[in-house]
Motif scaffolding. Structure first.
Motif, PDB file in Angstrom:
ATOM      1  N   SER A   3      -5.561  -2.355  -8.455  1.00  0.00           N
ATOM      2  CA  SER A   3      -4.516  -2.650  -7.469  1.00  0.00           C
ATOM      3  C   SER A   3      -4.332  -4.148  -7.256  1.00  0.00           C
ATOM      4  CB  SER A   3      -4.838  -1.979  -6.133  1.00  0.00           C
ATOM      5  OG  SER A   3      -6.055  -2.484  -5.603  1.00  0.00           O
ATOM      6  N   GLU A  45      -7.384   8.140  -6.914  1.00  0.00           N
ATOM      7  CA  GLU A  45      -6.259   7.421  -6.313  1.00  0.00           C
ATOM      8  C   GLU A  45      -5.013   8.304  -6.272  1.00  0.00           C
ATOM      9  OE1 GLU A  45      -6.704   4.813  -4.800  1.00  0.00           O
ATOM     10  OE2 GLU A  45      -8.266   3.609  -5.713  1.00  0.00           O
ATOM     11  N   LEU A  49       0.914   3.161  -3.356  1.00  0.00           N
ATOM     12  CA  LEU A  49      -0.356   3.654  -3.890  1.00  0.00           C
ATOM     13  C   LEU A  49      -0.134   4.620  -5.052  1.00  0.00           C
ATOM     14  CD1 LEU A  49      -3.439   3.941  -3.767  1.00  0.00           C
ATOM     15  CD2 LEU A  49      -3.130   5.753  -2.053  1.00  0.00           C
ATOM     16  N   THR A  80      -7.781  -1.265  -2.479  1.00  0.00           N
ATOM     17  CA  THR A  80      -7.999   0.178  -2.370  1.00  0.00           C
ATOM     18  C   THR A  80      -9.497   0.405  -2.205  1.00  0.00           C
ATOM     19  OG1 THR A  80      -8.196   0.425  -4.773  1.00  0.00           O
ATOM     20  CG2 THR A  80      -6.018   0.750  -3.818  1.00  0.00           C
ATOM     21  N   SER A 130       0.993  -3.388  -9.079  1.00  0.00           N
ATOM     22  CA  SER A 130       1.524  -2.718  -7.890  1.00  0.00           C
ATOM     23  C   SER A 130       3.031  -2.605  -8.041  1.00  0.00           C
ATOM     24  CB  SER A 130       1.177  -3.503  -6.614  1.00  0.00           C
ATOM     25  OG  SER A 130       1.783  -4.782  -6.642  1.00  0.00           O
ATOM     26  N   GLU A 175       0.813  -1.212   0.000  1.00  0.00           N
ATOM     27  CA  GLU A 175       0.000   0.000   0.000  1.00  0.00           C
ATOM     28  C   GLU A 175       0.850   1.267   0.000  1.00  0.00           C
ATOM     29  OE1 GLU A 175      -2.966  -0.028   2.996  1.00  0.00           O
ATOM     30  OE2 GLU A 175      -3.767  -1.989   2.423  1.00  0.00           O
TER      31      GLU A 175
END
Length: 650
Positions: free
Chosen positions: A509, A428, A355, A521, A513, A352
């Motif tokens: 996602s 995002e 992101l 997400t 990644s 994460e």
């Protein structure tokens, strides 16, 4: 693990199309060259989707992580046991994603061009160049060796030159092609130096191995490249900055953006291909491909962040003032690419924390569809009114209903209105910026408002504003269906419009990644209130100013005065380059070098030639051809040797 060798056909099919149409198209296949090129790319697109399905849903993931698979490898140049240039194809989430994007958008451009370019004298040549462009980009995204990336990188530049200068009888098109080629060559020099530095310290040009060596903090290559410095910056920072310069040139980041608006001189479908899925996203893809290395250097990431952020805002301001429909879209592309760049810059590596990385790739994916839709829609409008200027348009929604609806969908997508694709990817990016860099978040939010404003300024000016002045005598018989060209031009618009609505719902996602590991997400509705509200306000302002003819916009222009003029003139960046080139580089650098080349370098070589000629004339008598002279020289030599031996004997 399954065999992915069949992906070789994805780039080879466009290459085959380029060779056949380029060599034999105009003579043997002039009438069916478009169908041949389109059919070839259709097959490549099918193979791309087959590969994507196999990789993402069958065997690409091992223990929850998508693997990097080398589908093909051939050692081309072997410099040493540890250093070689290998030609190989890599399969991983971003390369597979790019295969789908490049082939899909290119296929839509091929189909659209069947109607748009029909009747062109060099129809077969056009399709051969499109095939070359597609092959170049596919080769770039699949390359497993960084020098192989560079080779296809340059081939993309050559392809763009050929397509931008397609109308070579127009001086503006030739000038634009040369401008794009020259600007990107300067940037590519930085890229070349950067990869040579990385290769030197990493001891390899293989991308996977290079990343492994330079991201292992205890490894000798990492210690060497971070401890070595120049002008206060480590060699890692220098190499990554130089690589980014190459990417900034291709992706038209400030200040290497000046070629992008002029590239609109090429056919409009070409603009869709350049701006949506190929050349301008190459720089973003390059940074993403080497992102694990970029993530090891905070300074390089800051450069990516702030150049991307400034470029996004700078281009959005200029787009608000342009009156050429294609130039508005060109600066829109620059702004959206800036979004992708700063999203990479604010990202970390892994899960994460990545992101921003995921959001950048997601926006690249969604942008490809709605931006190609915008350009092809613009092509339909230009095909209808025979002008690029907004002032020659207006009221076209009634005579171009399909183009109107699809263009509106694309505008809503790029503005970030839910539930269109651009909303999800842009949210995002904004979320990543909000948690990483508040300044960049503020810039991104303001840029989003400007994006909504200039896109709906364009939309209302084209399809509303005033009554259409297009009459049926401007159209050929085959174009009377809806008054907006044949169905072969409308079909890509409908397909891309469906994508602009639907692709945002892909759980991106889970597939892409920074480290190959899927993560969840969640759309935060409370967070989305601010950007969506600002966007809607910007759309309402555009509607108030441009939906109907009025003098409100003129009053605003007069009120801001000089700033509007500066923005309309693109803040005089082109003029600054011309001044530096003509007033500084040419007289103070170019002319002295030319003088030295002519008088010193050439003069020295001429001097050597004169000395050689003089010596030759002086001794040519020794080769007179007279036997008596040769006998005299012989006995003279014998006498001299006798004297020498007598002297030595004594």
């Amino acid at each position: 693990m399954s065999n992915y060798l069949y992906i070789l056909w994805i780039p080879l099919l466009p290459l085959l199309s380029f060779v056949i149409l380029g060599l034999f198209g105009r003579k043997y296949f002039s009438k069916i060259s478009g169908i041949m090129g389109t059919a070839t790319l259709f097959i490549a697109t099918l193979v791309s989707f087959i590969a994507a399905n196999q990789y993402f849903f069958v065997d690409g993931k091992v223990n929850g992580v998508y693997q990097k698979i080398i589908a093909f490898k051939y050692t081309w140049l072997d410099f040493s046991p540890n250093l070689s240039i290998d030609l190989g194809f890599i399969i991983d989430p971003i390369s597979v994603m790019m295969l789908v994007v490049v082939t899909s958008v290119s296929l839509m451009v091929h189909v659209f061009s069947l109607g748009y370019m029909k009747g062109e004298e060099r129809f077969a040549t056009y399709y051969s160049f499109l095939s070359l462009f597609t092959f170049s980009m596919l080769g770039l995204v699949l390359s497993a060796n960084i020098f192989q990336v560079y080779m296809f990188w340059e081939l993309v530049g050559v392809s763009s030159f050929l397509l931008i200068s397609y109308y070579f009888d127009r001086p503006s098109a030739v000038t634009a092609a040369k401008k794009a080629f020259i600007v990107t060559r300067f940037a590519d020099l930085g890229f070349l130096i950067g990869i040579l530095i990385l290769g030197y310290y990493g001891g390899t040009l293989d991308i996977g191995l290079l990343i492994d060596r330079l991201t292992a903090t205890q490894s000798t290559p990492f210690i060497s490249i971070t401890s070595a410095s120049f002008l206060g910056a480590s060699m890692l920072t220098w190499s990554l900055t130089l690589v980014f310069i190459g990417g900034a040139g291709k992706s038209a980041m400030f200040p290497l953006h000046i070629w992008l608006p002029d590239a609109m001189e090429g056919p409009t479908p070409v603009s869709a291909l350049i701006h949506a899925a190929t050349m301008v996203v190459a720089g973003v893809y390059l940074v993403a491909r080497l992102f694990p290395i970029f993530s090891m250097d905070e300074s390089a990431l800051k450069i990516v962040t702030y150049v991307g952020g400034f470029s996004a805002l700078f281009a959005a301001v200029i787009a608000c003032t342009q009156t050429d429909i294609k130039r508005v879209l060109a600066y829109s592309t620059m702004s959206q690419i800036g979004y992708m760049m700063f999203a990479l810059g604010i990202s970390k590596n892994g899960g994460e924390n990545g992101l921003g990385y995921m959001a950048s790739m997601f926006h690249l994916f969604t942008h490809a569809f709605f931006k190609s839709l915008l350009f092809l829609g613009a092509g339909s409008v230009i095909h209808m009114v025979h002008s690029n200027e907004i002032k020659d348009m207006g009221g076209l929604r009634k005579v171009m209903p399909i183009t109107h609806i699809t263009f509106l969908i694309a505008c809503l997508a790029i503005a970030g209105i839910p539930p269109f694709a651009g909303f999800f990817s842009k949210e995002e990016i904004l979320m990543a910026a909000f948690h990483s860099n508040k300044l960049i978040y503020g810039v991104a939010l303001f840029t989003a408002a400007l994006t909504a404003f200039y896109m709906f300024r364009l939309y209302f000016s084209i399809f509303w504003n005033k009554e259409a002045t297009i009459h049926s005598n401007n159209l050929t018989d085959k174009d009377h269906s809806h008054g907006e060209g044949p169905w072969i031009m409308k079909l890509p618009l409908l397909i891309l419009a469906a994508c602009a609505v639907g692709v945002g719902f892909i759980p991106f996602s889970k597939f892409v990644s920074s480290d190959g590991a899927a993560f969840e997400t969640h759309t935060d509705l409370l967070f989305s209130i601010t950007p969506v509200t600002i966007t809607i306000i910007a759309i309402l302002i555009a509607a108030n100013l441009y939906k109907k003819q009025n003098v409100k916009s003129d009053k605003i222009v007069n009120a801001v005065g000089g700033f509007y003029t500066a923005a309309y003139k693109k803040f005089y960046i082109d003029e600054l380059y011309i001044f530096i080139t003509k007033k500084i580089i040419f007289p103070y650098i170019g002319q002295p070098i030319a003088w030295a080349d002519k008088n010193i370098i050439d003069g020295f070589m001429l001097l050597l030639a004169k000395i050689t000629s003089y010596i030759s004339v002086s001794i040519k008598g020794l080769q007179s051809g007279k036997v008596q002279n040769y006998a005299l020289y012989f006995f003279g030599g014998v006498l001299a040797l006798s004297v020498l031996f007598i002297y030595i004997w004594k």
